[in-house]
Design an enzyme around this catalytic site. Sequence first.
Site, short mmCIF file in Angstrom:
data_model
loop_
_atom_site.label_atom_id
_atom_site.label_comp_id
_atom_site.label_asym_id
_atom_site.label_seq_id
_atom_site.Cartn_x
_atom_site.Cartn_y
_atom_site.Cartn_z
N GLN A 1 0.82 -1.21 0.00
CA GLN A 1 0.00 0.00 0.00
C GLN A 1 0.86 1.26 0.00
OE1 GLN A 1 -2.15 -0.84 3.63
NE2 GLN A 1 -0.24 -1.37 4.64
N HIS B 1 -7.71 2.81 20.17
CA HIS B 1 -6.80 1.80 20.70
C HIS B 1 -7.19 1.32 22.09
CE1 HIS B 1 -3.99 3.38 17.45
NE2 HIS B 1 -4.38 2.18 17.10
N ASP C 1 0.63 0.46 13.21
CA ASP C 1 1.01 1.67 13.95
C ASP C 1 1.38 1.35 15.40
OD1 ASP C 1 -1.61 1.91 15.59
OD2 ASP C 1 -2.30 1.78 13.52
N GLY D 1 -1.68 -12.41 8.53
CA GLY D 1 -2.46 -12.74 9.72
C GLY D 1 -3.38 -13.93 9.50
N ASP E 1 -7.13 -5.54 14.03
CA ASP E 1 -7.02 -4.09 13.85
C ASP E 1 -6.70 -3.80 12.39
OD1 ASP E 1 -6.62 -1.42 14.02
OD2 ASP E 1 -4.85 -1.51 15.32
N PRO F 1 -6.56 -5.27 0.49
CA PRO F 1 -5.86 -6.34 1.22
C PRO F 1 -6.58 -6.86 2.46
CG PRO F 1 -4.59 -4.27 1.22
CD PRO F 1 -5.76 -4.05 0.34
N1 AG3 Z 1 -7.85 0.87 11.41
C1 AG3 Z 1 -8.64 1.55 10.44
C2 AG3 Z 1 -10.05 1.79 10.78
C3 AG3 Z 1 -10.81 2.24 9.59
C4 AG3 Z 1 -10.73 3.69 9.30
N2 AG3 Z 1 -11.53 4.00 8.16
C5 AG3 Z 1 -11.53 5.20 7.55
N3 AG3 Z 1 -10.89 6.19 8.04
N4 AG3 Z 1 -12.19 5.33 6.44
C6 AG3 Z 1 -7.15 1.72 12.28
C7 AG3 Z 1 -5.79 1.31 12.59
C8 AG3 Z 1 -5.36 1.92 13.86
N5 AG3 Z 1 -4.47 1.09 14.56
#
Ligand code: AG3
Length: 275
Positions: A31, A62, A86, A138, A155, A162
Amino acid sequence: MNVWFTEYQNNDLIIGCRMSQVLHHEKTPFQDVMVVDTFLLGKMLLLDDVIQTSVGDEFVYHEMITHVGLNTLPNPRRVLVVGGGDGGAVREVLRNKSVEKVTHCEIDRGVIEAAQKFLPEITYDINDPRVELIIGDGIKHVMENKNTYDMIIIDSTDPIGPAVGLFSAEFYQSVHDALTEDGLFVAQTESPFFDRDFIKRIYKDVDSIFPMARIYLGNVPTYPGGLWTFTMGTKKHDPIKVDASKITALDTKFYSPEVHGAAFVLPPFVKALMK
Ligand code: AG3
């Protein structure tokens, strides 16, 4: 300075942040990874131009993707985080005193490296002996480790590209099998305003695979609509029956023993997704 980053949250909605600089930009095999600095929320991680997290609001997501499930279990010792490059979810899991080992399985090394370099406020200490970092798929990891984890946290990014496989019924079945006999999993499951059919499908799948499925809410200002769902599949322990007075309060900013129960109080239009 009047430079704005724009996320097309869907065909009809955009969010924009006034930003001061691009700190990092890299195309990985998976990505487009970017870290920008915004005036309102500080540093922000974008994957394929979609806001993942920011220093200013990351605590909501989180804390909620981790502590609700951790405090539903009497003794969560082994935890798996899928995605979350992250590092914010792993960082929160490490604050729980009963956790002995966190396996972090992230497919994109580029995100881990960007977080280590540009988002130290969000990520975890890579040298923490309780953490095992696996750069890999994963889905494969979950399939290969049966009856191993007390809690699995998914998460992921949005269910496009993906991440699609992380929202399939087959994957939830392997998550079920990778959990210990009283384990549970939590996944981020998008907006109750804009992704209703999606949430209904996820809930139905999880409810058919696990003895219990639950949806709870948090508020993430940078995600589409703000109000955000998390879905839990649990083999034995009901998150709604947790006694708030028994939760060890940490110095958290969104989650608290009271918020634990409150997060499961759903407005009727969200409750309707569970029918
Ligand atoms: N995971 C992404 C959540 C989705 C957000 N979607 C959006 N902004 N359109 C977050 C990862 C943080 N650890």
